[in-house]
Design an enzyme around this catalytic site. Structure first.
Site, PDB file in Angstrom:
ATOM      1  N   ASP A  26      -8.431   0.965  -8.011  1.00 31.18           N
ATOM      2  CA  ASP A  26      -9.081   2.356  -8.660  1.00 31.18           C
ATOM      3  C   ASP A  26      -9.219   1.914 -10.169  1.00 31.18           C
ATOM      4  OD1 ASP A  26      -9.508   4.753  -9.873  1.00 31.18           O
ATOM      5  OD2 ASP A  26      -8.124   5.768  -8.410  1.00 31.18           O
ATOM      6  N   LYS A  41     -14.225  -1.895   2.405  1.00 26.13           N
ATOM      7  CA  LYS A  41     -15.236  -0.610   2.421  1.00 26.13           C
ATOM      8  C   LYS A  41     -15.402  -0.228   1.072  1.00 26.13           C
ATOM      9  CE  LYS A  41     -12.651   3.254   2.341  1.00 26.13           C
ATOM     10  NZ  LYS A  41     -11.662   4.497   2.751  1.00 26.13           N
ATOM     11  N   PHE A  42     -14.699  -0.456   0.211  1.00 30.94           N
ATOM     12  CA  PHE A  42     -15.091  -0.042  -1.301  1.00 30.94           C
ATOM     13  C   PHE A  42     -16.002  -0.886  -1.954  1.00 30.94           C
ATOM     14  CE2 PHE A  42     -10.804   1.755  -0.963  1.00 30.94           C
ATOM     15  CZ  PHE A  42     -11.205   3.116  -1.436  1.00 30.94           C
ATOM     16  N   GLU A  43     -16.070  -2.242  -1.308  1.00 28.62           N
ATOM     17  CA  GLU A  43     -17.092  -3.242  -1.780  1.00 28.62           C
ATOM     18  C   GLU A  43     -18.389  -2.776  -1.411  1.00 28.62           C
ATOM     19  OE1 GLU A  43     -18.206  -7.915  -1.842  1.00 28.62           O
ATOM     20  OE2 GLU A  43     -16.720  -7.394  -0.832  1.00 28.62           O
ATOM     21  N   ASP A  80     -16.017  -3.433  -8.417  1.00 32.22           N
ATOM     22  CA  ASP A  80     -17.460  -3.172  -8.168  1.00 32.22           C
ATOM     23  C   ASP A  80     -17.878  -2.114  -9.750  1.00 32.22           C
ATOM     24  OD1 ASP A  80     -15.826  -0.652  -7.487  1.00 32.22           O
ATOM     25  OD2 ASP A  80     -17.806   0.005  -6.868  1.00 32.22           O
ATOM     26  N   GLU A 112       0.685  -1.015   0.007  1.00 32.61           N
ATOM     27  CA  GLU A 112      -0.057  -0.050   0.052  1.00 32.61           C
ATOM     28  C   GLU A 112       0.942   1.214   0.064  1.00 32.61           C
ATOM     29  OE1 GLU A 112      -2.493   2.377  -0.595  1.00 32.61           O
ATOM     30  OE2 GLU A 112      -3.366   0.681  -0.257  1.00 32.61           O
TER      31      GLU A 112
END
Length: 229
Positions: free
Chosen positions: A137, A209-211, A173, A87
């Protein structure tokens, strides 16, 4: 793809290094725990996983772990596997360092550098049991599509670093990106799809979180699992 085109793609970063807010707790973790759990980038050094993890267990590489919650959960649930997370954003690195220390996680280490450069220079060929890329991203605008992490050049690189039988697992997603990745992998003789088309969502992949954000926006969630052959 010609060598010059591949080189140009390698020079394009899949991320923007933003000076996001780092909390006091995260900064303290960076200051106090980096020496124990953060591996520094060194172009001329190949990682010896047996040495750094002190065992011969399979190694799972996750690229872009965000704040690290799902990676921590996976490491705790699978003590017989080793996890290396990459990361570039300081807040996420500080957060996961705090969790590693306070949850006494023995099978998780991290790096904070460009993932492609780490793979090219520090990861031995055929040394990884799995590569995970979860909700990268998508770079929605067409002019930015070239920034996407999962492209043909990097799919080739992943194949070099995976063991035979190793698995590349991608989740997104953003359906146009997922469809593009699926097509690239389906047409690549180095990989075999473990399912027909998209994979069912694995129960063992923690919710990120992004899911959650994608679900709230009614975006379809796509998982892709391919085995190196």
């Amino acid at each position: 793809m010609c060598d010059k085109s591949k080189e140009n793609l390698r020079q394009i970063k899949s991320y923007v290094q933003r000076a996001g807010r780092v909390t006091k707790k995260q900064q303290q973790a960076l200051d106090n725990y980096a020496a124990k759990y953060l591996i520094e980038y060194a172009k001329d050094r190949k990682l010896d996983f047996t040495e750094i993890f002190a065992n011969t267990n399979d190694v799972v590489l996750e690229i872009g772990f965000g704040m690290g919650g799902s990676l921590v959960e996976m490491a705790l649930a699978n003590p017989a596997k080793n996890y290396l997370g990459i990361e570039v954003h300081k807040a996420g690195v500080g957060n996961i360092l705090y969790e590693i220390e306070h949850q006494n996680i023995a099978n998780l280490l991290v790096m904070s550098h460009d993932a492609v450069e780490i793979l090219e220079n520090m990861i031995a060929d055929q040394s990884l049991a799995s590569i995970q890329v979860y909700f990268p991203d998508p770079w929605h605008k067409k002019k930015h599509n070239k920034r996407r992490l999962v492209n043909q050049t990097n799919i080739d690189l992943f194949a070099k670093k995976l063991k035979v039988g190793g698995v590349f697992h991608y989740a997104s997603d953003w359906l146009p990106y997922a469809e593009e990745v699926l097509e690239l992998l389906e047409n690549d003789s180095k990989y075999r799809n473990l399912y027909s088309g998209f994979a069912p969502r694995p129960e063992w992949r923690p919710l990120t979180k992004f899911e959650k954000r994608g679900q709230n926006l009614d975006h379809p969630i796509s998982d892709i699992l391919f085995e190196k052959i």
